[in-house]
Structure formats: structure tokens, C-alpha cells
Design an enzyme around this catalytic site. Sequence first.
Site, mmCIF file in Angstrom:
data_model
loop_
_atom_site.group_PDB
_atom_site.id
_atom_site.type_symbol
_atom_site.label_atom_id
_atom_site.label_comp_id
_atom_site.label_asym_id
_atom_site.label_seq_id
_atom_site.Cartn_x
_atom_site.Cartn_y
_atom_site.Cartn_z
ATOM 1 N N ASN A 27 -24.807 -67.004 -3.895
ATOM 2 C CA ASN A 27 -25.461 -65.714 -3.683
ATOM 3 C C ASN A 27 -24.644 -64.530 -4.198
ATOM 4 O OD1 ASN A 27 -27.175 -63.650 -2.009
ATOM 5 N ND2 ASN A 27 -25.071 -63.385 -1.275
ATOM 6 N N ILE B 213 -35.327 -56.078 -3.093
ATOM 7 C CA ILE B 213 -35.016 -56.348 -1.682
ATOM 8 C C ILE B 213 -34.126 -55.230 -1.148
ATOM 9 C CG2 ILE B 213 -34.060 -58.056 -0.073
ATOM 10 C CD1 ILE B 213 -36.398 -59.188 -1.767
ATOM 11 N N SER C 76 -32.726 -63.586 -10.089
ATOM 12 C CA SER C 76 -33.402 -62.291 -9.903
ATOM 13 C C SER C 76 -34.679 -62.265 -10.717
ATOM 14 C CB SER C 76 -32.498 -61.151 -10.381
ATOM 15 O OG SER C 76 -33.246 -59.947 -10.467
ATOM 16 N N GLY D 138 -20.665 -64.605 -0.892
ATOM 17 C CA GLY D 138 -21.096 -63.219 -0.668
ATOM 18 C C GLY D 138 -21.890 -63.094 0.616
ATOM 19 N N TYR E 123 -26.713 -57.619 -16.406
ATOM 20 C CA TYR E 123 -27.176 -58.271 -15.176
ATOM 21 C C TYR E 123 -28.305 -59.268 -15.455
ATOM 22 C CZ TYR E 123 -29.030 -58.559 -10.366
ATOM 23 O OH TYR E 123 -29.472 -58.993 -9.152
ATOM 24 N N SER E 124 -29.312 -58.836 -16.251
ATOM 25 C CA SER E 124 -30.448 -59.744 -16.485
ATOM 26 C C SER E 124 -29.993 -60.971 -17.277
ATOM 27 C CB SER E 124 -31.600 -59.029 -17.184
ATOM 28 O OG SER E 124 -31.214 -58.629 -18.472
ATOM 29 N N LYS F 207 -28.367 -63.324 -14.830
ATOM 30 C CA LYS F 207 -29.324 -63.960 -13.918
ATOM 31 C C LYS F 207 -30.206 -64.970 -14.654
ATOM 32 C CE LYS F 207 -27.971 -62.100 -10.136
ATOM 33 N NZ LYS F 207 -27.490 -62.914 -9.019
ATOM 34 N N ARG G 199 -22.869 -59.504 3.709
ATOM 35 C CA ARG G 199 -23.937 -58.494 3.894
ATOM 36 C C ARG G 199 -25.197 -58.901 3.119
ATOM 37 N NH1 ARG G 199 -21.088 -54.054 -0.150
ATOM 38 N NH2 ARG G 199 -22.272 -54.687 -1.980
HETATM 39 P P1 NAI Z 1 -25.011 -56.960 -1.968
HETATM 40 O O1 NAI Z 1 -24.295 -56.147 -2.974
HETATM 41 O O2 NAI Z 1 -25.318 -56.380 -0.644
HETATM 42 O O3 NAI Z 1 -24.297 -58.361 -1.758
HETATM 43 C C1 NAI Z 1 -23.587 -59.022 -2.752
HETATM 44 C C2 NAI Z 1 -22.496 -59.793 -2.080
HETATM 45 O O4 NAI Z 1 -21.716 -60.483 -3.066
HETATM 46 C C3 NAI Z 1 -21.525 -58.874 -1.332
HETATM 47 O O5 NAI Z 1 -21.238 -59.428 -0.081
HETATM 48 C C4 NAI Z 1 -20.304 -58.868 -2.237
HETATM 49 O O6 NAI Z 1 -19.106 -58.626 -1.551
HETATM 50 C C5 NAI Z 1 -20.346 -60.292 -2.781
HETATM 51 N N1 NAI Z 1 -19.520 -60.450 -3.965
HETATM 52 C C6 NAI Z 1 -19.549 -59.721 -5.102
HETATM 53 N N2 NAI Z 1 -18.587 -60.157 -5.941
HETATM 54 C C7 NAI Z 1 -17.941 -61.183 -5.316
HETATM 55 C C8 NAI Z 1 -16.871 -62.039 -5.675
HETATM 56 N N3 NAI Z 1 -16.256 -61.917 -6.854
HETATM 57 N N4 NAI Z 1 -16.485 -62.992 -4.779
HETATM 58 C C9 NAI Z 1 -17.084 -63.125 -3.591
HETATM 59 N N5 NAI Z 1 -18.119 -62.327 -3.193
HETATM 60 C C10 NAI Z 1 -18.531 -61.380 -4.055
HETATM 61 O O7 NAI Z 1 -26.351 -57.386 -2.696
HETATM 62 P P2 NAI Z 1 -27.598 -58.273 -2.262
HETATM 63 O O8 NAI Z 1 -28.784 -57.470 -2.602
HETATM 64 O O9 NAI Z 1 -27.467 -58.836 -0.925
HETATM 65 O O10 NAI Z 1 -27.479 -59.414 -3.381
HETATM 66 C C11 NAI Z 1 -27.264 -60.772 -3.125
HETATM 67 C C12 NAI Z 1 -27.671 -61.547 -4.354
HETATM 68 O O11 NAI Z 1 -29.064 -61.342 -4.588
HETATM 69 C C13 NAI Z 1 -26.953 -61.085 -5.621
HETATM 70 O O12 NAI Z 1 -26.642 -62.194 -6.426
HETATM 71 C C14 NAI Z 1 -27.999 -60.212 -6.296
HETATM 72 O O13 NAI Z 1 -27.796 -60.168 -7.674
HETATM 73 C C15 NAI Z 1 -29.275 -60.923 -5.908
HETATM 74 N N6 NAI Z 1 -30.479 -60.118 -5.988
HETATM 75 C C16 NAI Z 1 -30.642 -58.988 -5.217
HETATM 76 C C17 NAI Z 1 -31.798 -58.251 -5.322
HETATM 77 C C18 NAI Z 1 -32.062 -57.024 -4.505
HETATM 78 O O14 NAI Z 1 -33.073 -56.354 -4.746
HETATM 79 N N7 NAI Z 1 -31.240 -56.669 -3.542
HETATM 80 C C19 NAI Z 1 -32.861 -58.627 -6.262
HETATM 81 C C20 NAI Z 1 -32.595 -59.827 -7.004
HETATM 82 C C21 NAI Z 1 -31.439 -60.530 -6.864
#
Ligand code: NAI
Length: 248
Positions: free
Chosen positions: A91, A189, A143, A13, A156-157, A160, A16
Site C-alpha cells: 500500500n 479517496i 490507482s 504504509g 505517479y501514473s 501505478k 494512516r
Molecule cells: P497517504 O499518503 O495517507 O498514505 C501513504 C502511506 O505510505 C503513508 O503512511 C506513508 O508514510 C507511507 N509511505 C510512503 N513512503 C513510504 C516508504 N518509503 N516506506 C514505508 N512507507 C511509506 O495516502 P493514501 O491515500 O492512504 O494512499 C495509500 C495508497 O493508495 C498509495 O499507494 C496511493 O498511491 C494509493 N491511492 C490513493 C488514492 C487516494 O485518492 N487517496 C487513489 C489511488 C491510489
Amino acid sequence: MFDLAGKIAVVTGGSRGIGRATSIALAEAGAFVLVNYRSNEEAAKETLRLIEGAGGQGELLPFDVADPGAVDRAIQGAVERHGRIDILVNNAGISIDQLLLRVSSKDLEMTWATNVGGAVYCAKACIRPMMRNKWGRIVNVSSVVAESGNPGQVAYSASKAALLGITRTLAREYASRGITVNAVAPGFIETDMTFDLSEAAKQKIIDQTPLGRIGRPEEVAAAVVFLASEEASYITGQVVRVNGGMYV
Ligand code: NAI
């Protein structure tokens, strides 16, 4: 600060948000970064441009983490090209937010397949190359809600929290092979995942955060780089909370 020169890293992932910031930070520390994405090639290419702009190196590695066959093929290809995988950052994640009474079996299955299945498939594919080198770093992005819980995030929780179980189990399974397995647990975040929240909801979260602000993806990335480094060699099975004090 931390030297990852010569290391090959996979960031799932990576197109972004936290994955992009982590890809860039690992590359800035010297790692060659394989930037995984599922569908948004343009965004993944932008991550690669930012890596190269920062003087780093990497390449794109498209696959769906929820598809075990695709994970195996992609990782095997990467090992053939580069001879090794040293660092895996699990991630990629999705959040489908529903109260218990509205959550569907499909929501649960999709969340589980990506957030839990994805991490296990990727770890399974990377563990042999890491064992061969007697060195490896796996960092799972969990998370704050894994530990605190959050209304509306039952699927989700749970996923995680499962990642924390996976982290502790793999830490014990592979410690003797020179492989450490840790988790980072971000709080709130600023990324696309949290973009849609109303200003009122964001303010409520800020009010519950002792540091009084939302976190930046780079602040999570910094913890991942540390855990991936040689300097973190005596840390395994741990959860590093990057949450502004929201949960202590
Ligand atoms: P985001 O939605 O911007 O990024 C998630 C990434 O995972 C995206 O690039 C998406 O395309 C990719 N993805 C989703 N399903 C996929 C799959 N099947 N195969 C390959 N890639 C896949 O979200 P963010 O915030 O950058 O999240 C990154 C990680 O951090 C996630 O695991 C999220 O749960 C975790 N997180 C985020 C928080 C926040 O406040 N933004 C808080 C706590 C955890």
C-alpha cells in the site's frame, strides 16, 4: 464476513489513510497485522490502538519500503517471530505531481523507488515464506490513473501502471504455489494524499464520478480483505476498481 483467523498480514504504509483502514479491516477479520511505517511512529501506534480497540491484534514493523536491505531484515525478523507471512498488502506510495515539462529525474526516481521498487522488494521478501506454506495473498494498491491517465501525474501514473504489470506477472509466476496476486485501483479517496486539493478540484472529481461522491478508505479496505480471503481463491492477476464508477 471473511475469516482470516490465524493469518499473518503485512500492510506497508499502515500508519494512516488506506493503509490504516486496511490494517484495521484485516485485523477485524482475524488476521494478526504487522503495521509497517517509515517515520511516523505516533500515527502507526494509533493504527495499532485502533486495531486493538476493534478487538484485533498486531504489531509495528518499521522499515522504508524503498530500501531493499531494510525490507529483507524486517520481513525475516517477522517470519522468525511468527513463523509465516500469509498476506502482503503493498500500500505504501507517494505522489509527486508535476506536468511533464517540470518533472525532474529525482521526482521519477523517488516515485519509482517507493511505488514500484517497494512493492517488488516486499513481494520478494514475502514470497519464500508463502511458498513454504503453499498459500499466499499479495494485494497491490494501484490507482485509477494507472488506466485512465491524469494530467500532472506522469511519474505517479507510470508507477501505478507498473504495479499492474507486476501484479499480472507475479500472478502467473506463483499461481502454481497457491499464491494469488491482485491489485486494487482506487479512485479518489479522502486521505492525507488528497487533502491538499482545492474544493474546486474536488468538486470536478465528484462531477466525473457516477456515484457522486469521494470514496472512503474503508471502501478500499473492504476490497483488499476480500482479495486476501479464502473466498477469493480463484481470482488472480486481476484489478478490482474501487472508484465510484469514475473509470469503467
Ligand atoms: P497517504 O499518503 O495517507 O498514505 C501513504 C502511506 O505510505 C503513508 O503512511 C506513508 O508514510 C507511507 N509511505 C510512503 N513512503 C513510504 C516508504 N518509503 N516506506 C514505508 N512507507 C511509506 O495516502 P493514501 O491515500 O492512504 O494512499 C495509500 C495508497 O493508495 C498509495 O499507494 C496511493 O498511491 C494509493 N491511492 C490513493 C488514492 C487516494 O485518492 N487517496 C487513489 C489511488 C491510489
